[in-house]
Write a protein that holds these residues in place. Structure first.
Motif, short mmCIF file in Angstrom:
data_model
loop_
_atom_site.label_atom_id
_atom_site.label_comp_id
_atom_site.label_asym_id
_atom_site.label_seq_id
_atom_site.Cartn_x
_atom_site.Cartn_y
_atom_site.Cartn_z
N MET A 60 0.82 -1.22 0.00
CA MET A 60 0.00 0.00 0.00
C MET A 60 0.85 1.27 0.00
O MET A 60 0.32 2.37 -0.14
CB MET A 60 -0.90 0.02 1.23
N ALA A 61 2.17 1.11 0.17
CA ALA A 61 3.05 2.28 0.30
C ALA A 61 3.24 2.97 -1.04
O ALA A 61 3.23 2.34 -2.11
CB ALA A 61 4.39 1.85 0.88
N ALA A 62 3.42 4.28 -0.99
CA ALA A 62 3.71 5.05 -2.20
C ALA A 62 5.09 4.69 -2.73
O ALA A 62 5.94 4.16 -2.01
CB ALA A 62 3.64 6.54 -1.88
N ALA A 63 5.32 5.00 -4.00
CA ALA A 63 6.59 4.64 -4.64
C ALA A 63 7.78 5.31 -3.97
O ALA A 63 8.89 4.76 -3.96
CB ALA A 63 6.53 5.01 -6.13
N ASP A 64 7.55 6.51 -3.41
CA ASP A 64 8.66 7.24 -2.79
C ASP A 64 8.73 7.03 -1.27
O ASP A 64 9.42 7.78 -0.56
CB ASP A 64 8.56 8.73 -3.09
N ALA A 65 8.02 6.04 -0.76
CA ALA A 65 8.02 5.79 0.68
C ALA A 65 9.43 5.41 1.15
O ALA A 65 10.16 4.70 0.44
CB ALA A 65 7.03 4.69 1.03
N VAL A 66 9.78 5.87 2.34
CA VAL A 66 11.04 5.47 2.96
C VAL A 66 10.86 4.07 3.53
O VAL A 66 9.94 3.83 4.32
CB VAL A 66 11.44 6.45 4.07
N GLU A 67 11.72 3.15 3.15
CA GLU A 67 11.60 1.77 3.62
C GLU A 67 12.65 1.48 4.70
O GLU A 67 13.83 1.80 4.54
CB GLU A 67 11.78 0.79 2.46
N ILE A 68 12.19 0.90 5.78
CA ILE A 68 13.07 0.52 6.88
C ILE A 68 12.93 -0.98 7.10
O ILE A 68 11.83 -1.47 7.37
CB ILE A 68 12.72 1.28 8.18
N ASP A 69 14.03 -1.70 6.95
CA ASP A 69 14.03 -3.14 7.17
C ASP A 69 14.28 -3.41 8.65
O ASP A 69 15.37 -3.17 9.17
CB ASP A 69 15.12 -3.80 6.32
N VAL A 70 13.25 -3.89 9.32
CA VAL A 70 13.36 -4.17 10.75
C VAL A 70 14.18 -5.43 11.00
O VAL A 70 14.71 -5.64 12.09
CB VAL A 70 11.95 -4.29 11.38
N ALA A 71 14.28 -6.29 9.99
CA ALA A 71 15.12 -7.49 10.03
C ALA A 71 14.77 -8.41 11.19
O ALA A 71 15.66 -8.99 11.83
CB ALA A 71 16.60 -7.10 10.09
N GLY A 72 13.48 -8.53 11.47
CA GLY A 72 13.03 -9.45 12.50
C GLY A 72 13.13 -8.93 13.92
O GLY A 72 12.79 -9.65 14.87
N ARG A 73 13.60 -7.70 14.07
CA ARG A 73 13.66 -7.13 15.41
C ARG A 73 12.25 -6.80 15.90
O ARG A 73 11.29 -6.81 15.15
CB ARG A 73 14.52 -5.87 15.43
N VAL A 74 12.14 -6.44 17.18
CA VAL A 74 10.85 -6.07 17.76
C VAL A 74 10.51 -4.64 17.36
O VAL A 74 11.33 -3.72 17.51
CB VAL A 74 10.88 -6.21 19.29
N LEU A 75 9.30 -4.45 16.88
CA LEU A 75 8.75 -3.12 16.65
C LEU A 75 7.58 -2.97 17.61
O LEU A 75 6.62 -3.74 17.56
CB LEU A 75 8.29 -2.97 15.20
#
Length: 409
Positions: free
Chosen positions: A42-57
């Motif tokens: 659902m994110a826009a094309a220019d969205a900033v992506e953050i890879d949590v890499a399985g950590r807790v959010l």
């Protein structure tokens, strides 16, 4: 505002007390727009992506009892400092709280509308600041910082310091109304003696019942809660009967107090971290020796009170009450409470319970659609262990408040 998408997140559901793995969390316009495995679509094309890499959010933490302007543990001396000087040092206190994962804090005396506005505007980095302005005290009460030989009060609402003295129902009403005029999000009453005040006793009760009830009436008229500093069961019970929303500290409560908390659906905010910190380094930090000795009147009792309240089903919120250089010990409250509470109960006290106390339960405290995007990314199994909170500088990898990344490591 640019969208942010967190991917590969282990979302902590604090309500269920469980992890939900493999989630994406979409943030836009300061809010959480979606939490789902495919939310990244659902994110826009220019969205900033953050890879949590399985950590807790997880949700940002709340501290329901802070003094962000208490740059030293001597309130009498603090009251003599220029507000501009105090504000400069307060900036460091606020920055430190953000770095420890706190995105909302409730000040218990000292902070004002100016600090809160500067934070809201983004001029001053810090957690969302709920403030009462000055704590209200009777003459000779816990916010009266005069020594026994002093006569001149010399205080005002605009000066630095903890509180303001008011006596009698008319003065109480005027003081409450003036604080509400400035936008106070809650009121603070000193309803018993305390450690940091020079002339009162820990076991005293303060304010007459008609004064307490007058303050509650003013708060109810403005639709804001009232917090009360209290130690003994006698002081706590009087405050609860008068209608106060939360009791701060509560180290000397008893079963009758627990029963009242539950019957009235009120909140307890223990602050174990400050007593341990004051015992360890209060003198070094600048606390006067006669006041330092009073710490030991309540130090060990705090754990017993927490145990009794937890077993009795009291609403327990997270608070610390740290002063001066001891602010850095904010997260030690986790390890102290872990002697009594499970990690998830402590997390709830710092998220959903605090949010309900703040009357913000539909805005903060959960990683859920529609909530404010207050998020922290943490290394470690916080659901089952409090170890991660001992090393925030390495375990807390990111702090977001209202959709803006405030800390990234």
């Amino acid at each position: 505002m640019t969208e942010t998408i967190f991917r590969n997140a282990r979302v902590l559901d604090v309500v269920a007390g469980a992890y939900v793995d493999g989630q994406s969390v979409l943030v836009a316009d300061g809010r959480i727009k979606a939490v789902a495995p495919d939310a990244h679509r659902m994110a826009a094309a220019d969205a900033v992506e953050i890879d949590v890499a399985g950590r807790v959010l997880m949700p940002g933490l709340c501290d329901a009892h802070v003094h962000v302007t208490a740059i030293i543990p001597n309130f009498a001396e603090l009251g003599q400092m220029a507000p501009s000087y105090v504000t400069v040092h307060t900036a460091d206190v606020l920055k430190g709280m953000l770095g420890r994962g706190f995105t909302t804090v409730r000040d218990a005396g000292g902070a004002d509308w100016g600090l809160a506005r500067a934070i809201t505007e983004g001029t001053l980095p810090g957690p969302r600041l709920l403030y009462c302005g000055k704590a209200l005290s009777q003459t000779g009460g816990h916010a009266d910082m005069r020594g026994p030989g002093q006569q001149e009060l010399g205080e005002c609402f605009c000066c630095a310091g903890l509180g303001k003295v008011c006596d009698g129902v008319p003065e109480m009403r005027r003081a409450c109304r003036d604080l509400i005029r400035t936008g106070a999000t809650h009121l603070k009453l000193m309803v018993s003696g305390g450690v940091a005040s020079p002339t009162d006793r820990i076991d005293s009760t303060q304010f007459a019942m008609e004064e307490l009830r007058a303050a509650v009436e003013e708060a109810e008229a403005a639709n804001i809660p009232v917090m009360g500093h209290a130690y003994t069961a006698r002081a706590i019970n009087r405050a609860l009967e008068a209608g106060l929303t939360s009791i701060e500290h509560g180290n000397l409560l008893d079963q009758s107090s627990v029963d009242l908390f539950v019957a009235k659906d009120r909140f307890l905010v223990p602050t174990l971290a400050t007593y341990r910190a004051l015992a360890d380094e209060g003198l070094e930090a600048g606390m006067p020796a006669p006041l330092h000795r009073k710490v030991y009147d309540v130090l060990d009792a705090g754990m017993d009170a927490l145990r009794l309240a937890h077993r009795g089903g009291v609403n327990i919120a997270f608070g610390t009450d740290l002063l001066g250089i001891m602010h850095r010990r904010q997260l030690t409250e986790f390890a102290l409470r872990a002697e009594v509470q499970a990690p998830i109960d402590i997390l709830r006290s710092a998220t959903i319970v605090a949010a309900r106390l703040f009357r913000m339960q539909d805005q903060i405290g959960q990683v859920a659609e529609g909530f404010r995007a207050d998020l922290i990314m943490v290394d470690g199994d916080v659901l089952h262990d409090v170890a991660a909170w001992a090393t925030p500088e390495t375990s807390i990898r990111l702090v977001m408040k209202d959709g803006a990344v405030m800390v990234a490591r």
